[in-house]
Design a protein around this motif. Structure first.
Motif, PDB file in Angstrom:
ATOM      1  N   ILE A  92      -0.936  -4.742   6.087  1.00 29.63           N
ATOM      2  CA  ILE A  92       0.241  -4.244   5.506  1.00 29.63           C
ATOM      3  C   ILE A  92       1.478  -4.640   6.122  1.00 29.63           C
ATOM      4  O   ILE A  92       2.624  -4.270   5.780  1.00 29.63           O
ATOM      5  N   CYS A 103       0.902  -1.038   0.026  1.00 30.38           N
ATOM      6  CA  CYS A 103       0.029  -0.198  -0.052  1.00 30.38           C
ATOM      7  C   CYS A 103       0.778   1.340   0.064  1.00 30.38           C
ATOM      8  O   CYS A 103       2.267   1.124   0.407  1.00 30.38           O
ATOM      9  N   HIS A 133     -11.897   4.590   0.338  1.00 28.55           N
ATOM     10  CA  HIS A 133     -11.583   4.653   1.805  1.00 28.55           C
ATOM     11  C   HIS A 133     -11.590   6.246   2.432  1.00 28.55           C
ATOM     12  O   HIS A 133     -10.734   6.935   2.211  1.00 28.55           O
ATOM     13  N   LEU A 140      -0.030   3.833   1.839  1.00 26.88           N
ATOM     14  CA  LEU A 140      -0.270   4.541   3.145  1.00 26.88           C
ATOM     15  C   LEU A 140       0.171   3.502   4.273  1.00 26.88           C
ATOM     16  O   LEU A 140       0.244   2.220   3.856  1.00 26.88           O
ATOM     17  N   CYS A 171      -4.696  -0.647  10.348  1.00 23.84           N
ATOM     18  CA  CYS A 171      -4.425  -1.567   8.925  1.00 23.84           C
ATOM     19  C   CYS A 171      -3.905  -2.984   9.624  1.00 23.84           C
ATOM     20  O   CYS A 171      -2.808  -2.975  10.206  1.00 23.84           O
ATOM     21  N   CYS A 183      -1.843   3.110   7.486  1.00 24.53           N
ATOM     22  CA  CYS A 183      -2.665   3.568   8.529  1.00 24.53           C
ATOM     23  C   CYS A 183      -2.621   2.816   9.802  1.00 24.53           C
ATOM     24  O   CYS A 183      -2.252   1.555   9.681  1.00 24.53           O
ATOM     25  N   GLY A 232      -4.005  -4.059   0.714  1.00 24.37           N
ATOM     26  CA  GLY A 232      -3.142  -3.236   0.060  1.00 24.37           C
ATOM     27  C   GLY A 232      -3.990  -2.176  -0.978  1.00 24.37           C
ATOM     28  O   GLY A 232      -5.236  -1.821  -0.332  1.00 24.37           O
TER      29      GLY A 232
HETATM   30  S1  SF4 Z   1      -6.205   0.517   5.644  1.00 24.00           S
HETATM   31 FE1  SF4 Z   1      -6.369   0.593   3.389  1.00 24.00          FE
HETATM   32  S2  SF4 Z   1      -5.127   2.491   2.710  1.00 24.00           S
HETATM   33 FE2  SF4 Z   1      -4.723   2.009   4.957  1.00 24.00          FE
HETATM   34  S3  SF4 Z   1      -2.677   1.098   4.850  1.00 24.00           S
HETATM   35 FE3  SF4 Z   1      -4.174  -0.588   4.986  1.00 24.00          FE
HETATM   36  S4  SF4 Z   1      -4.713  -1.004   2.806  1.00 24.00           S
HETATM   37 FE4  SF4 Z   1      -3.573   0.998   2.758  1.00 24.00          FE
END
Ligand code: SF4
Ligand code: SF4
Length: 382
Positions: free
Chosen positions: A48, A38, A130, A40, A45, A42, A81
């Motif tokens: 990732i 990804c 998102h 980002l 999350c 977050c 992702g």
């Molecule tokens: S929640 Fe979505 S946008 Fe944020 S890091 Fe995870 S996969 Fe990426």
């Protein structure tokens, strides 16, 4: 923004067919994760936090289409992702739309404006952006300033090109009901439907403090829904799922309703928990011990009220008890009075910490593949 009638009709028709075929368990939505990488990071999350070798892996377009064919669900959601990082994402989506699958492409929207040309508007394609709340809240949630503004700009650009756009919001503890209501007002103003779900406490998520327990979830959603009476917010959920969030239904989850396929294989038992992988969809359905998962059965499921587990339960309830769905549609969501009984946690089995096994297995496979000499054209022809 209304949910297209023909989509409802197709999904209803699919459910009738499954019943006629006598299938007890069948999928409604394939959760297709073609990559975990990804752009980002977050805080909530759980997808990732993998070593680079795993984050660099991609499912091929063919693997994605095979998964859709094998599973047969009428809808395919593509989370990640960030799917727009995948070089073949345009091709993957085209192939799924050609199969007449309803595709919900989930994105944090950072690349959406730049990549819009990869897609064509279609009644089968939806972008699901998102967006966890208003500017300050969302930017904090994704740990980067300016992401909210870029997402809003991308939503407008996609709508201007004729695409249907929804937003998906994950709600964590500490998000004031008034702010969530203001966010839902904004979504209505922007003509985007909202998918909303309480966060699930992924064991891999770095921030474990801000996940909601079931009681708090229901109280928060009651507060939000009470503020929305008469406002005409559009949710991309069934009324009964929202009624469940408001504490008016005692539901058990339906983990096979939204099966997950990613680089590890078919994930057992659901999108949120990775406790083993099957090589095929058939193997997933046959070898998962479904009865050992769910709230009241397994410690990791204790606080889960996520839409991927309970929307299929609500869909099944609407099908088998349509008067219940009608009652919610006519009277609206009840936001006061006693809640439906909660499932007892007394007999749940303790959590097993198995999530890293498949990671180690995959890393070993990647290392072994790297050690093997490349296949020469002559060998390939033999
Ligand atoms: S929640 Fe979505 S946008 Fe944020 S890091 Fe995870 S996969 Fe990426
Ligand atoms: S309650 Fe159901 S959907 Fe939620 S994590 Fe457990 S198995 Fe998955």
């Amino acid at each position: 923004m209304a949910i297209p009638f023909f989509k409802e009709l197709r999904i209803g028709g699919y459910m009738v067919k499954q019943k006629l075929l006598g299938r007890k368990r069948y999928p409604l939505v394939l959760m297709l994760e073609p990559l975990f990488r990804c752009n980002l990071a977050c805080v909530g999350c759980g997808k990732i936090d993998y070593p680079d070798a795993i984050l660099n892996r991609r499912m091929t377009a063919q693997e994605c289409w095979d998964a859709a064919d094998e599973c047969g669900a009428p809808m395919v959601a593509i989370p990640g992702g960030e799917p727009l990082i995948h070089k073949e994402i345009g091709e993957i989506v085209r192939g799924l739309v050609a199969r007449k699958k309803f595709v919900s492409l989930c994105t944090n929207a950072l690349l959406l404006e730049k990549k819009l040309d990869l897609f064509e508007p279609s009644p089968y394609l939806f972008f699901s952006v998102h967006l966890d709340g208003l500017r300050e809240h969302h930017d904090k949630s994704v740990c980067q300033t300016g992401v909210f503004d870029r997402a809003i700009s991308a939503i407008k650009a996609a709508q201007a090109k004729g695409f249907t756009v929804n937003v998906n919001a994950t709600i964590f503890d500490g998000h004031p009901a008034a702010d969530i209501a203001a966010f839902l007002d904004l979504a209505k103003e922007m003509r985007v439907g909202v998918s909303i779900s309480p966060g699930y406490a992924y064991e891999r998520a770095p921030d474990q403090e801000h996940f909601l327990n079931r009681r708090k979830t229901k109280e928060l959603f009651r507060d939000v829904f009470a503020r929305g009476k008469g406002k005409g917010w559009t949710f991309v959920h069934s009324g009964l799922f929202l009624d469940f969030l408001a504490g008016n239904q005692t539901y058990h989850c339906t983990p096979w309703g939204m099966p997950t396929r990613n680089i590890f294989g078919w994930q057992k038992p659901c999108y949120l928990l990775g406790e083993g992988y099957a090589k095929t969809f058939g193997e997933l359905m046959e070898t998962t011990d479904w009865d050992s998962y769910g709230t009241g059965k397994y410690e990791k499921c204790a606080n889960c009220m996520a839409h991927c587990g309970y929307e299929p339960t609500a869909a099944e309830a609407a099908f088998s008890q349509p008067w219940q769905a009608l009652k919610v549609a006519l009277r609206g969501l009840r936001t006061e009075g006693p809640m439906a009984p909660e499932i007892s946690l007394d007999l749940q089995r303790p959590a097993e910490f198995v999530f890293s096994r498949h990671v180690e297995h995959e890393l070993t496979a990647i290392k072994e593949a790297e050690k093997r000499p490349p296949v020469t054209p002559m060998e390939a022809a033999e």
